[in-house]
Scaffold this motif. Structure first.
Motif, PDB file in Angstrom:
ATOM      1  N   PHE A   1       0.839  -1.206   0.000  1.00 10.82           N
ATOM      2  CA  PHE A   1       0.000   0.000   0.000  1.00 10.82           C
ATOM      3  C   PHE A   1       0.870   1.251   0.000  1.00 10.82           C
ATOM      4  CE2 PHE A   1      -2.121   3.403   2.343  1.00 10.82           C
ATOM      5  CZ  PHE A   1      -3.275   3.556   1.601  1.00 10.82           C
ATOM      6  N   PHE A   2       1.848   1.299   0.890  1.00 11.26           N
ATOM      7  CA  PHE A   2       2.746   2.451   1.007  1.00 11.26           C
ATOM      8  C   PHE A   2       3.505   2.694  -0.295  1.00 11.26           C
ATOM      9  CE2 PHE A   2       7.004   4.105   1.999  1.00 11.26           C
ATOM     10  CZ  PHE A   2       6.660   5.326   2.564  1.00 11.26           C
ATOM     11  N   ARG A   3       4.040   1.622  -0.870  1.00 15.78           N
ATOM     12  CA  ARG A   3       4.826   1.753  -2.101  1.00 15.78           C
ATOM     13  C   ARG A   3       3.967   2.184  -3.284  1.00 15.78           C
ATOM     14  NH1 ARG A   3       9.571  -0.927  -2.921  1.00 15.78           N
ATOM     15  NH2 ARG A   3       9.609   0.474  -4.722  1.00 15.78           N
ATOM     16  N   LYS A   4       2.769   1.628  -3.393  1.00 15.15           N
ATOM     17  CA  LYS A   4       1.887   1.991  -4.507  1.00 15.15           C
ATOM     18  C   LYS A   4       1.341   3.403  -4.341  1.00 15.15           C
ATOM     19  CE  LYS A   4       1.989  -1.690  -7.067  1.00 15.15           C
ATOM     20  NZ  LYS A   4       2.444  -1.666  -8.450  1.00 15.15           N
ATOM     21  N   LYS A   5       1.175   3.823  -3.117  1.00 12.52           N
ATOM     22  CA  LYS A   5       0.728   5.194  -2.851  1.00 12.52           C
ATOM     23  C   LYS A   5       1.774   6.190  -3.336  1.00 12.52           C
ATOM     24  CE  LYS A   5       0.481   6.708   1.409  1.00 12.52           C
ATOM     25  NZ  LYS A   5       0.078   7.004   2.790  1.00 12.52           N
ATOM     26  N   ALA A   6       3.041   5.852  -3.158  1.00 13.33           N
ATOM     27  CA  ALA A   6       4.130   6.737  -3.568  1.00 13.33           C
ATOM     28  C   ALA A   6       4.338   6.725  -5.084  1.00 13.33           C
ATOM     29  CB  ALA A   6       5.420   6.324  -2.865  1.00 13.33           C
ATOM     30  N   ALA A   7       4.054   5.593  -5.731  1.00 13.72           N
ATOM     31  CA  ALA A   7       4.249   5.457  -7.181  1.00 13.72           C
ATOM     32  C   ALA A   7       3.164   4.538  -7.728  1.00 13.72           C
ATOM     33  CB  ALA A   7       5.645   4.904  -7.483  1.00 13.72           C
ATOM     34  N   PRO A   8       1.969   5.078  -7.991  1.00 14.86           N
ATOM     35  CA  PRO A   8       0.850   4.239  -8.418  1.00 14.86           C
ATOM     36  C   PRO A   8       1.134   3.452  -9.701  1.00 14.86           C
ATOM     37  CG  PRO A   8       0.083   6.440  -7.830  1.00 14.86           C
ATOM     38  CD  PRO A   8       1.587   6.485  -7.859  1.00 14.86           C
ATOM     39  N   SER A   9       0.733   2.211  -9.674  1.00 20.30           N
ATOM     40  CA  SER A   9       0.768   1.337 -10.850  1.00 20.30           C
ATOM     41  C   SER A   9      -0.130   0.140 -10.539  1.00 20.30           C
ATOM     42  CB  SER A   9       2.192   0.881 -11.179  1.00 20.30           C
ATOM     43  OG  SER A   9       2.715   0.110 -10.120  1.00 20.30           O
ATOM     44  N   ALA A  10      -0.577  -0.509 -11.585  1.00 18.81           N
ATOM     45  CA  ALA A  10      -1.567  -1.576 -11.421  1.00 18.81           C
ATOM     46  C   ALA A  10      -0.976  -2.857 -10.838  1.00 18.81           C
ATOM     47  CB  ALA A  10      -2.216  -1.887 -12.766  1.00 18.81           C
ATOM     48  N   VAL A  11      -1.723  -3.436  -9.915  1.00 20.58           N
ATOM     49  CA  VAL A  11      -1.478  -4.788  -9.407  1.00 20.58           C
ATOM     50  C   VAL A  11      -2.816  -5.292  -8.863  1.00 20.58           C
ATOM     51  CG1 VAL A  11      -0.836  -4.129  -7.025  1.00 20.58           C
ATOM     52  CG2 VAL A  11       0.021  -6.267  -8.000  1.00 20.58           C
ATOM     53  N   HIS A  12      -3.059  -6.578  -9.026  1.00 19.04           N
ATOM     54  CA  HIS A  12      -4.297  -7.166  -8.513  1.00 19.04           C
ATOM     55  C   HIS A  12      -3.926  -8.223  -7.486  1.00 19.04           C
ATOM     56  CE1 HIS A  12      -8.645  -7.651  -8.894  1.00 19.04           C
ATOM     57  NE2 HIS A  12      -8.402  -8.876  -8.473  1.00 19.04           N
ATOM     58  N   ILE A  13      -4.619  -8.217  -6.356  1.00 19.96           N
ATOM     59  CA  ILE A  13      -4.345  -9.184  -5.297  1.00 19.96           C
ATOM     60  C   ILE A  13      -5.559 -10.091  -5.142  1.00 19.96           C
ATOM     61  CG2 ILE A  13      -3.756  -9.532  -2.873  1.00 19.96           C
ATOM     62  CD1 ILE A  13      -2.499  -6.712  -2.922  1.00 19.96           C
ATOM     63  N   PHE A  14      -5.322 -11.398  -5.294  1.00 19.55           N
ATOM     64  CA  PHE A  14      -6.345 -12.407  -5.070  1.00 19.55           C
ATOM     65  C   PHE A  14      -6.162 -12.960  -3.660  1.00 19.55           C
ATOM     66  CE2 PHE A  14      -5.839 -12.431  -9.654  1.00 19.55           C
ATOM     67  CZ  PHE A  14      -7.147 -12.490 -10.106  1.00 19.55           C
ATOM     68  N   TYR A  15      -7.230 -12.954  -2.891  1.00 25.65           N
ATOM     69  CA  TYR A  15      -7.211 -13.516  -1.540  1.00 25.65           C
ATOM     70  C   TYR A  15      -7.995 -14.825  -1.561  1.00 25.65           C
ATOM     71  CZ  TYR A  15      -5.645  -8.987   0.279  1.00 25.65           C
ATOM     72  OH  TYR A  15      -4.943  -7.837   0.547  1.00 25.65           O
ATOM     73  N   GLU A  16      -7.278 -15.937  -1.676  1.00 24.51           N
ATOM     74  CA  GLU A  16      -7.910 -17.257  -1.622  1.00 24.51           C
ATOM     75  C   GLU A  16      -8.345 -17.521  -0.183  1.00 24.51           C
ATOM     76  OE1 GLU A  16      -9.457 -20.701  -2.804  1.00 24.51           O
ATOM     77  OE2 GLU A  16      -8.307 -19.533  -4.262  1.00 24.51           O
TER      78      GLU A  16
END
Length: 178
Positions: free
Chosen positions: A91-106
């Motif tokens: 969250f912290f890293r993407k907040k600083a440099a937004p880019s797409a990633v999808h997280i699947f929670y099985e």
């Protein structure tokens, strides 16, 4: 489809089944999907409970698609520590440099429990914040469960996608309807 498009994703797997992406339909031969598996019985490299931040940094820095198999953590507190650190850092890293990633929670009730134990509160908070605000920075989520009544209602209400299978019980259907 995400893999074919080159879109990075992460699968958090408390069961140890996502390694199967690397196998063809027969389950015996390799598939065309080349995705590293961290942890679990079929992992390429072991996963330590203290490595959540390191793994998140690696995923962000290299724009990786990975499977994080937490099924072999001996204690729930180890899983909660790893996932808390991972969620907070990505969250912290993407907040600083937004880019797409999808997280699947099985088996998402393992990460978003309706009734968290003491060591799971931080994990639940970090996951809900990631769902609630992370989409502004390119983070998408999918929750997968057969027990929606055991999933935090905060997480259910924020789910971009919810896969709820075998919802035959009244409690399960009621949880989804909310």
């Amino acid at each position: 489809e995400l893999y074919d498009l080159g879109a990075p994703f992460v699968a958090l797997d408390p069961v140890g089944v996502w390694y199967g992406l690397r196998l063809d339909k027969s389950g015996k031969k390799p598939s065309d999907i080349l995705v590293p598996v961290f942890g679990g019985l079929h992992g390429d490299i072991p996963l330590e409970s203290t490595a959540g931040k390191l793994i998140a940094d690696l995923i962000v820095d290299k724009s990786l698609t990975v499977i994080l198999d937490v099924s072999q953590f001996e204690h729930d507190s180890d899983k909660a520590r790893f996932v808390s650190d991972f969620q907070e850092r990505i969250f912290f890293r993407k907040k600083a440099a937004p880019s797409a990633v999808h997280i699947f929670y099985e088996e998402c009730q393992e990460f978003f429990p309706q009734n968290p134990q003491r060591e799971e509160n931080r994990m639940l908070h970090a996951g809900v914040r990631l769902q609630k605000i992370g989409r502004n920075f390119g983070i998408g989520t999918s929750l997968i469960t057969q027990r929606p009544q055991e999933v935090s209602k905060k997480a259910l209400n924020l789910a971009g996608t919810l896969f709820a299978f075998r919802t035959t019980g009244a409690h399960e259907r009621k949880a989804i309807e909310l």
